[in-house]
Design a protein around this motif. Structure first.
Motif, PDB file in Angstrom:
ATOM      1  N   ASN A 228      70.531  -1.567  31.346  1.00 44.71           N
ATOM      2  CA  ASN A 228      70.644  -1.628  32.801  1.00 44.71           C
ATOM      3  C   ASN A 228      70.222  -0.313  33.475  1.00 44.71           C
ATOM      4  O   ASN A 228      70.888   0.165  34.390  1.00 44.71           O
ATOM      5  CB  ASN A 228      72.088  -1.968  33.173  1.00 44.71           C
ATOM      6  N   ASN A 229      69.166   0.290  32.983  1.00 44.12           N
ATOM      7  CA  ASN A 229      68.667   1.531  33.571  1.00 44.12           C
ATOM      8  C   ASN A 229      67.157   1.420  33.694  1.00 44.12           C
ATOM      9  O   ASN A 229      66.417   1.543  32.712  1.00 44.12           O
ATOM     10  CB  ASN A 229      69.072   2.721  32.677  1.00 44.12           C
ATOM     11  N   THR A 230      66.713   1.169  34.911  1.00 41.84           N
ATOM     12  CA  THR A 230      65.297   0.871  35.139  1.00 41.84           C
ATOM     13  C   THR A 230      64.388   1.998  34.665  1.00 41.84           C
ATOM     14  O   THR A 230      63.324   1.748  34.089  1.00 41.84           O
ATOM     15  CB  THR A 230      65.060   0.628  36.646  1.00 41.84           C
ATOM     16  N   GLU A 231      64.808   3.247  34.892  1.00 47.12           N
ATOM     17  CA  GLU A 231      63.958   4.380  34.512  1.00 47.12           C
ATOM     18  C   GLU A 231      63.745   4.406  33.002  1.00 47.12           C
ATOM     19  O   GLU A 231      62.631   4.642  32.514  1.00 47.12           O
ATOM     20  CB  GLU A 231      64.601   5.689  34.995  1.00 47.12           C
ATOM     21  N   LEU A 286      70.209   8.879  30.078  1.00 45.07           N
ATOM     22  CA  LEU A 286      71.422   8.063  29.947  1.00 45.07           C
ATOM     23  C   LEU A 286      72.671   8.922  30.122  1.00 45.07           C
ATOM     24  O   LEU A 286      73.690   8.466  30.636  1.00 45.07           O
ATOM     25  CB  LEU A 286      71.465   7.353  28.589  1.00 45.07           C
TER      26      LEU A 286
ATOM     27  N   ASN B 228      64.383  -4.700  38.417  1.00 46.59           N
ATOM     28  CA  ASN B 228      65.754  -4.183  38.445  1.00 46.59           C
ATOM     29  C   ASN B 228      66.794  -5.302  38.417  1.00 46.59           C
ATOM     30  O   ASN B 228      67.783  -5.259  39.143  1.00 46.59           O
ATOM     31  CB  ASN B 228      65.931  -3.336  39.724  1.00 46.59           C
TER      32      ASN B 228
END
Lengths: 426, 426
Positions: A228-231, A286, B228
């Motif tokens: 759940n971390n787009t980057e 993260l 996202n």
């Protein structure tokens, strides 16, 4: 690819144990199964680290305050001190998860993917080792507002555990992407079938190798999404693109590009350094570290990867000895021009004509080796590797100071790896 | 795969225009370029829809209140009425974006991927058409709290535009995954090289086909990350796994599985229906629709895909005529047993022995065709396709009622597609 070289370490390690890993796949698998029979993952892990230890003859950095340093020794004591042992337990967990992950609904696909994890039993642990060490090395306070601090009061331990799990996930994803890229790299071009078939393809067939790679990529993508971390998703998806771009650059080099050092370094970054550098950066992201820290993590991975590949290129010429022509000469035989030869061409421009003919004629290989021997090519490639290894170590040294012993030990281990990578002879 | 059949429509369409799409790749590309020369995307779009129109002989559903329905006609008026024309402008935009997306740093890789988009010029628009129609069909109020409503006051239009862009992105990603899977499916197994090389492989080589597919997958993953939405990323990553699983199931069928209708339907879902069903679901999820609506969107895609594949299996036997043996017989020649033959075996159990021999002997193909001709196999496969097409239409009919004319028109177009899929003869 990154693993290929590291797998060589494994082969040598197993050879030292009188287990010929470079034998037929069936025999190699049998050997592996034999090693794993008692406790599949725990056993192979400890044996493996022992093997890896044997192959580094360079200096070892002190890993703990009370630990003794040995130079060039392979004692039982030292086996417990190497960077790999710091994360051995976590690596076992990770290997277990990777193994259960490849159990798909279609047994043949699962066995295909698992087969390759077995094949890469050594190499597959290098990247996770670096990433888990990096996770600990960056285990330091994150800039946080007072409101965030108060809301996190009492749940710090839970958050730390959760973060570690997410960072382990990065290590798994990195390994999946890596193995997928190996599976796909080994798919032969039509023209290549004459050169003889690699062991993987002879066992699985081209198409199953492609499908097993796709399967791993899709699992990596599902795992990435769960973070759940787009980057981070973008970062690692970009790595897949880099791996593809690097491989394509190598496949489609023009004769002009073949002589271009910048092109070579760019290709090396894509093929070898992008995965480890971007996954190091993902570990920092993260953890919520600053952009500066994330960049240092990236720089460590990038320079470690470049140093590794440059030494790999040297060893392809020298092998275990200091003399030329004792390596497998695999690159030059496939028409792939690497750093040593590029430096030699700078000294002897007339060599470029030979190189541009593509080495289909073995006499040209002999001519190139003669020029290379008279040049500073090998030494300059080693110097460049040293420069990148130093830059990698400097990135670690530039991290914000921290007094925690675990953090400091992991940072020393990461620096130690930069020495190991350039002093290895196999 | 889904596209293969739809590409047949294209071929037939181009043949009608006296452009032989099933000629050599170079010629096909030249023909394509010629078609595109004036206005690359607009021109091919309008010509294409005209072609697609010609190939459907079934009934057409009324697409607009003031539009006239023609049965089996191909007039210029009707060309503007088909489901595809409802989203033609958006499809052009999408094609432009896909085209610019494949421009990578390495020209050969870009041309490799682009080459395939050209090859699949027809098929590549079917999935996006369904998805864009689905987006409009679900363009209805979403359950929202009064607080959300007041905060959105005045920005509804902006939100609607943003949603549409995100849904277009799903259409692009779906197309990328689809083309990547085609590229990888076409990689030949070692054993397959004797069967003759497909046009794609002969142009690109196995390895470049794999790399071009990986490149598309990595771009799809980057695009997915930008949405996202973890649920949507997982959904489409799972699709890649399904495509792989389906292909592997087909490659590694045991003789028992070969005779199993359930196994066949599962494989068909993975290979053909999973992509369209899950991307339809993704369209609903992005719109913030309820789980019930998302399930209906999924059911539409799944049943449309299954119906399509069943008809494809029938056409492989019958071709354009109603009689057996006029199709390409490609499946049976490759030892792939599909619905018609499975139904025939239910009537004539003695046929199973012939099937289990694998059709390496062409005499066995003749025997199987004879049994098939005496059985209800073809009709029962058609009936099953009809059943799934009806279920797809029912899913659309079960959507919450809506008075908006655009919404109603898109729903009618989606129902129309269920008729077109089963009544096509090419």
């Amino acid at each position: 690819m990154f693993l290929r070289g590291f797998t060589r370490i494994s082969k040598a390690g197993f050879n030292n144990k009188r287990l010929h890993w470079s034998c037929s796949p069936a025999l190699a698998t049998a050997a592996y199964n034999q090693l794993c029979s008692a406790n599949p993952l725990k056993d192979i892990t400890s044996k493996h680290w022992e093997c890896a230890e044997i192959n580094f003859t360079g200096s070892h950095v002190l890993l703990g305050a009370r630990r003794q340093v040995h130079y060039g020794a392979t004692s039982a004591v030292e086996d417990q001190l190497d960077p790999f042992s710091l994360v051995a337990d976590e690596l076992s967990l990770l290997a277990n998860r990777l193994r259960s992950m490849v159990v798909a609904e279609v047994p043949k696909l699962a066995s295909g993917a698992e087969y390759f994890f077995k094949m890469g039993v050594e190499g597959k642990r290098f990247r996770p080792t670096v990433l888990l060490l990096m996770a600990t090395a960056l285990n330091m306070p994150v800039p946080m507002s007072s409101a965030e601090r108060s809301s996190n009061f009492g749940v710090v331990d839970t958050l730390a555990t959760e973060l570690r799990t997410r960072q382990q996930c990065i290590a798994e994803i990195t390994e999946m992407i890596h193995v997928a890229s190996l599976l796909h790299d080994d798919v032969l071009d039509d023209a290549d079938t004459r050169r003889g078939i690699s062991s993987l393809n002879s066992v699985m067939g081209n198409k199953l190798a492609v499908l097993a790679g796709d399967f791993l990529l899709s699992r990596a993508c599902v795992a990435l999404a769960s973070l759940n971390n787009t980057e981070v998703v973008s970062l690692l998806a970009k790595v897949v693109e880099h791996l593809v771009t690097g491989e394509t650059m190598q496949m489609t080099t023009t004769s002009e590009q073949r002589l271009n050092m910048e092109y070579y370094m760019q290709k090396t970054y894509y093929k070898t350094a992008s995965l480890i550098s971007n996954s190091c950066k993902a570990i920092a992201l993260l953890a919520g570290q600053t952009a500066e820290v994330a960049t240092l993590a990236f720089e460590y991975g990038k320079n470690l990867g470049l140093a590794y590949q440059l030494i790999d290129d040297v060893l392809d010429y020298t092998g275990t000895s200091a003399s030329l022509g004792k390596g497998s000469l695999s690159d030059i035989r496939h028409g792939i021009v690497t750093a040593p030869l590029l430096f030699a061409i700078e000294e002897f421009p007339q060599l470029s004509k030979v190189v541009q003919r593509g080495f289909d004629n073995s006499a040209d290989i002999d001519i190139a080796l003669e020029y290379l021997g008279r040049s500073q090519g090998i030494q300059r490639a080693k110097d460049l590797a040293q420069k990148h290894a130093t830059q990698a170590a400097q990135a670690i040294d530039s991290l914000p100071e921290n007094d925690d012993e675990d953090v400091r030990r992991s940072r020393r281990a990461l620096v130690d790896l930069t020495h190991r990578v350039i002093t290895r002879t196999k």
